[in-house]
Design a protein around this motif. Sequence first.
Motif, PDB file in Angstrom:
ATOM      1  N   VAL A 229      26.728  65.109  35.407  1.00 13.04           N
ATOM      2  CA  VAL A 229      25.726  65.598  34.450  1.00 13.04           C
ATOM      3  C   VAL A 229      25.697  67.128  34.476  1.00 13.04           C
ATOM      4  O   VAL A 229      25.744  67.791  33.442  1.00 13.04           O
ATOM      5  CB  VAL A 229      24.316  65.036  34.762  1.00 13.04           C
ATOM      6  CG1 VAL A 229      23.282  65.605  33.790  1.00 13.04           C
ATOM      7  CG2 VAL A 229      24.312  63.520  34.691  1.00 13.04           C
ATOM      8  N   ILE A 230      25.648  67.677  35.690  1.00 17.51           N
ATOM      9  CA  ILE A 230      25.580  69.142  35.805  1.00 17.51           C
ATOM     10  C   ILE A 230      26.868  69.768  35.257  1.00 17.51           C
ATOM     11  O   ILE A 230      26.815  70.778  34.549  1.00 17.51           O
ATOM     12  CB  ILE A 230      25.375  69.563  37.279  1.00 17.51           C
ATOM     13  CG1 ILE A 230      24.097  68.928  37.842  1.00 17.51           C
ATOM     14  CG2 ILE A 230      25.372  71.081  37.422  1.00 17.51           C
ATOM     15  CD1 ILE A 230      22.825  69.648  37.653  1.00 17.51           C
ATOM     16  N   GLU A 231      27.998  69.153  35.555  1.00 13.35           N
ATOM     17  CA  GLU A 231      29.266  69.699  35.043  1.00 13.35           C
ATOM     18  C   GLU A 231      29.273  69.666  33.512  1.00 13.35           C
ATOM     19  O   GLU A 231      29.617  70.651  32.857  1.00 13.35           O
ATOM     20  CB  GLU A 231      30.453  68.902  35.594  1.00 13.35           C
ATOM     21  CG  GLU A 231      31.783  69.505  35.153  1.00 13.35           C
ATOM     22  CD  GLU A 231      32.991  68.775  35.710  1.00 13.35           C
ATOM     23  OE1 GLU A 231      32.839  67.633  36.180  1.00 13.35           O
ATOM     24  OE2 GLU A 231      34.090  69.362  35.642  1.00 13.35           O
ATOM     25  N   MET A 232      28.859  68.536  32.936  1.00 13.50           N
ATOM     26  CA  MET A 232      28.850  68.399  31.481  1.00 13.50           C
ATOM     27  C   MET A 232      27.895  69.423  30.853  1.00 13.50           C
ATOM     28  O   MET A 232      28.246  70.110  29.901  1.00 13.50           O
ATOM     29  CB  MET A 232      28.440  66.958  31.126  1.00 13.50           C
ATOM     30  CG  MET A 232      28.320  66.633  29.653  1.00 13.50           C
ATOM     31  SD  MET A 232      26.703  66.980  28.965  1.00 13.50           S
ATOM     32  CE  MET A 232      25.701  65.727  29.748  1.00 13.50           C
ATOM     33  N   GLU A 257      18.769  69.249  47.244  1.00 13.43           N
ATOM     34  CA  GLU A 257      19.972  69.913  47.793  1.00 13.43           C
ATOM     35  C   GLU A 257      21.175  69.706  46.883  1.00 13.43           C
ATOM     36  O   GLU A 257      21.951  70.619  46.630  1.00 13.43           O
ATOM     37  CB  GLU A 257      20.293  69.349  49.183  1.00 13.43           C
ATOM     38  CG  GLU A 257      19.586  70.065  50.305  1.00 13.43           C
ATOM     39  CD  GLU A 257      19.842  69.380  51.654  1.00 13.43           C
ATOM     40  OE1 GLU A 257      20.913  68.760  51.828  1.00 13.43           O
ATOM     41  OE2 GLU A 257      18.949  69.464  52.510  1.00 13.43           O
ATOM     42  N   ALA A 258      21.304  68.475  46.379  1.00 16.87           N
ATOM     43  CA  ALA A 258      22.452  68.169  45.517  1.00 16.87           C
ATOM     44  C   ALA A 258      22.361  68.938  44.193  1.00 16.87           C
ATOM     45  O   ALA A 258      23.361  69.468  43.698  1.00 16.87           O
ATOM     46  CB  ALA A 258      22.535  66.667  45.266  1.00 16.87           C
ATOM     47  N   ILE A 259      21.143  69.027  43.632  1.00 18.95           N
ATOM     48  CA  ILE A 259      20.983  69.772  42.372  1.00 18.95           C
ATOM     49  C   ILE A 259      21.403  71.228  42.593  1.00 18.95           C
ATOM     50  O   ILE A 259      22.167  71.811  41.819  1.00 18.95           O
ATOM     51  CB  ILE A 259      19.519  69.699  41.855  1.00 18.95           C
ATOM     52  CG1 ILE A 259      19.189  68.274  41.400  1.00 18.95           C
ATOM     53  CG2 ILE A 259      19.300  70.681  40.694  1.00 18.95           C
ATOM     54  CD1 ILE A 259      17.731  68.047  41.022  1.00 18.95           C
ATOM     55  N   ASP A 260      20.902  71.779  43.670  1.00 17.03           N
ATOM     56  CA  ASP A 260      21.223  73.157  44.021  1.00 17.03           C
ATOM     57  C   ASP A 260      22.734  73.363  44.174  1.00 17.03           C
ATOM     58  O   ASP A 260      23.325  74.301  43.622  1.00 17.03           O
ATOM     59  CB  ASP A 260      20.546  73.438  45.373  1.00 17.03           C
ATOM     60  CG  ASP A 260      19.929  74.795  45.382  1.00 17.03           C
ATOM     61  OD1 ASP A 260      19.389  75.179  44.337  1.00 17.03           O
ATOM     62  OD2 ASP A 260      20.018  75.468  46.447  1.00 17.03           O
ATOM     63  N   PHE A 261      23.331  72.456  44.925  1.00 19.53           N
ATOM     64  CA  PHE A 261      24.765  72.542  45.212  1.00 19.53           C
ATOM     65  C   PHE A 261      25.600  72.474  43.928  1.00 19.53           C
ATOM     66  O   PHE A 261      26.476  73.313  43.690  1.00 19.53           O
ATOM     67  CB  PHE A 261      25.154  71.402  46.171  1.00 19.53           C
ATOM     68  CG  PHE A 261      26.614  71.373  46.500  1.00 19.53           C
ATOM     69  CD1 PHE A 261      27.134  72.229  47.476  1.00 19.53           C
ATOM     70  CD2 PHE A 261      27.487  70.515  45.838  1.00 19.53           C
ATOM     71  CE1 PHE A 261      28.492  72.225  47.775  1.00 19.53           C
ATOM     72  CE2 PHE A 261      28.844  70.500  46.135  1.00 19.53           C
ATOM     73  CZ  PHE A 261      29.347  71.350  47.103  1.00 19.53           C
ATOM     74  N   PHE A 262      25.295  71.501  43.077  1.00 21.93           N
ATOM     75  CA  PHE A 262      26.122  71.338  41.867  1.00 21.93           C
ATOM     76  C   PHE A 262      25.856  72.441  40.839  1.00 21.93           C
ATOM     77  O   PHE A 262      26.754  72.830  40.101  1.00 21.93           O
ATOM     78  CB  PHE A 262      25.918  69.950  41.254  1.00 21.93           C
ATOM     79  CG  PHE A 262      26.458  68.844  42.118  1.00 21.93           C
ATOM     80  CD1 PHE A 262      27.776  68.894  42.576  1.00 21.93           C
ATOM     81  CD2 PHE A 262      25.666  67.770  42.484  1.00 21.93           C
ATOM     82  CE1 PHE A 262      28.290  67.886  43.388  1.00 21.93           C
ATOM     83  CE2 PHE A 262      26.169  66.760  43.297  1.00 21.93           C
ATOM     84  CZ  PHE A 262      27.481  66.822  43.752  1.00 21.93           C
ATOM     85  N   CYS A 263      24.604  72.926  40.791  1.00 22.03           N
ATOM     86  CA  CYS A 263      24.325  74.039  39.867  1.00 22.03           C
ATOM     87  C   CYS A 263      25.151  75.264  40.264  1.00 22.03           C
ATOM     88  O   CYS A 263      25.666  75.976  39.403  1.00 22.03           O
ATOM     89  CB  CYS A 263      22.843  74.384  39.845  1.00 22.03           C
ATOM     90  SG  CYS A 263      21.864  73.230  38.877  1.00 22.03           S
ATOM     91  N   LYS A 265      28.011  75.139  42.090  1.00 28.65           N
ATOM     92  CA  LYS A 265      29.416  74.794  41.913  1.00 28.65           C
ATOM     93  C   LYS A 265      29.865  74.970  40.455  1.00 28.65           C
ATOM     94  O   LYS A 265      30.939  75.493  40.197  1.00 28.65           O
ATOM     95  CB  LYS A 265      29.640  73.345  42.374  1.00 28.65           C
ATOM     96  CG  LYS A 265      31.071  72.864  42.212  1.00 28.65           C
ATOM     97  CD  LYS A 265      31.286  71.484  42.809  1.00 28.65           C
ATOM     98  CE  LYS A 265      32.682  70.981  42.475  1.00 28.65           C
ATOM     99  NZ  LYS A 265      32.879  69.588  42.875  1.00 28.65           N
ATOM    100  N   PHE A 266      29.039  74.508  39.526  1.00 28.25           N
ATOM    101  CA  PHE A 266      29.444  74.565  38.115  1.00 28.25           C
ATOM    102  C   PHE A 266      28.808  75.749  37.381  1.00 28.25           C
ATOM    103  O   PHE A 266      28.849  75.820  36.149  1.00 28.25           O
ATOM    104  CB  PHE A 266      29.108  73.239  37.419  1.00 28.25           C
ATOM    105  CG  PHE A 266      29.857  72.077  38.004  1.00 28.25           C
ATOM    106  CD1 PHE A 266      31.235  71.977  37.836  1.00 28.25           C
ATOM    107  CD2 PHE A 266      29.206  71.101  38.749  1.00 28.25           C
ATOM    108  CE1 PHE A 266      31.943  70.913  38.383  1.00 28.25           C
ATOM    109  CE2 PHE A 266      29.906  70.034  39.302  1.00 28.25           C
ATOM    110  CZ  PHE A 266      31.284  69.946  39.125  1.00 28.25           C
ATOM    111  N   GLU A 267      28.188  76.628  38.136  1.00 27.77           N
ATOM    112  CA  GLU A 267      27.591  77.849  37.579  1.00 27.77           C
ATOM    113  C   GLU A 267      26.643  77.567  36.421  1.00 27.77           C
ATOM    114  O   GLU A 267      26.706  78.205  35.374  1.00 27.77           O
ATOM    115  CB  GLU A 267      28.703  78.827  37.157  1.00 27.77           C
ATOM    116  CG  GLU A 267      29.519  79.296  38.349  1.00 27.77           C
ATOM    117  CD  GLU A 267      30.627  80.272  37.943  1.00 27.77           C
ATOM    118  OE1 GLU A 267      30.594  80.746  36.804  1.00 27.77           O
ATOM    119  OE2 GLU A 267      31.495  80.529  38.788  1.00 27.77           O
ATOM    120  N   LEU A 268      25.789  76.585  36.630  1.00 26.60           N
ATOM    121  CA  LEU A 268      24.785  76.261  35.614  1.00 26.60           C
ATOM    122  C   LEU A 268      23.575  77.176  35.828  1.00 26.60           C
ATOM    123  O   LEU A 268      22.946  77.157  36.882  1.00 26.60           O
ATOM    124  CB  LEU A 268      24.364  74.783  35.713  1.00 26.60           C
ATOM    125  CG  LEU A 268      23.359  74.337  34.649  1.00 26.60           C
ATOM    126  CD1 LEU A 268      23.971  74.388  33.250  1.00 26.60           C
ATOM    127  CD2 LEU A 268      22.842  72.927  34.935  1.00 26.60           C
TER     128      LEU A 268
END
Length: 287
Positions: A229-232, A257-263, A265-268
């Motif tokens: 979702v975050i990547e998309m 933690e996961a939201i933070d990490f993926f944001c 990672k994908f520069e959201l």
Amino acid sequence: MKLTITGFSTALFSTWYFIEELSLLFDCGDGASSGLLQKSHKVKYIFVSHADRDHLTGLLQFNQLNARPGFPKIYYPRDSGSFHFLEEFTTHFDPHVSGTEWIKMEEGDMIEIKKNIFVQPFRNKHVPVRKELVKSLSFHVFETKRKLKDEYLHLSGKEIAALRNELGKENITIELRENILSYSGDTPIENDGRWDETKVLIHEATFLRKGDIDLDDYRKGKHSYLEEVIEMVSKTKVEKLILGHFSSRYSAEEIDEAIDFFCKKFELKIPVFRVLPGETVRDILRN
Ligand SMILES: [Zn+2]
């Protein structure tokens, strides 16, 4: 337009989101009425995305508390068989209650819920069915405005008024649509640009990572992973993101933690809000 959104969304148990300014409820899982209390009277339109029980079992209580002539209008996917039984049951179970309208909807409908505000359902792949059947829907909410055509922009107010009398408003203006809100319902991730240009996207994120469920799990391919979702969304024009429908297997800390990490990672970079398992969140966009 300011949107005051209150919601509860935990996979398997219940999902509902109330958008106060639009008198609109997306899905009506268990506890929608007890979560909203008096505010449930403000709901005029309920759009149920699909017939899984966690998205509709609040309808019974909601209906008997709030039915009045013409409202609520309950929209459901055209080919979902369950709603007909629910309508019949409530008619017998609460014979004193009347006024509710049960309405079938299908992909592409433009349902006006307020002046210049429309809800448009469109299909997703949560319930795998032949393409002529409609059993699971996502939604866009559009606000429409009319703008003067370019060729008339140089005219004075008087001249424009005269032209409007002569040609009609439709012929001197063009319609602009703004996608003020979208709601995914339950769905696997879709990378086809369907969420592009939405101001607020409410998207499900049942699982955090791809490896979190087994290949042979029946839920495989029916839901979204936070990572995807975050990547998309990072490749999409969305202004604000609300995440919900998390599995209750995750703790609040794990999810954050996961939201933070993926944001990262994908520069959201947009504001991201979440509805944690078991929590009713009031005015989600306020924080
Ligand atoms: Zn669900």
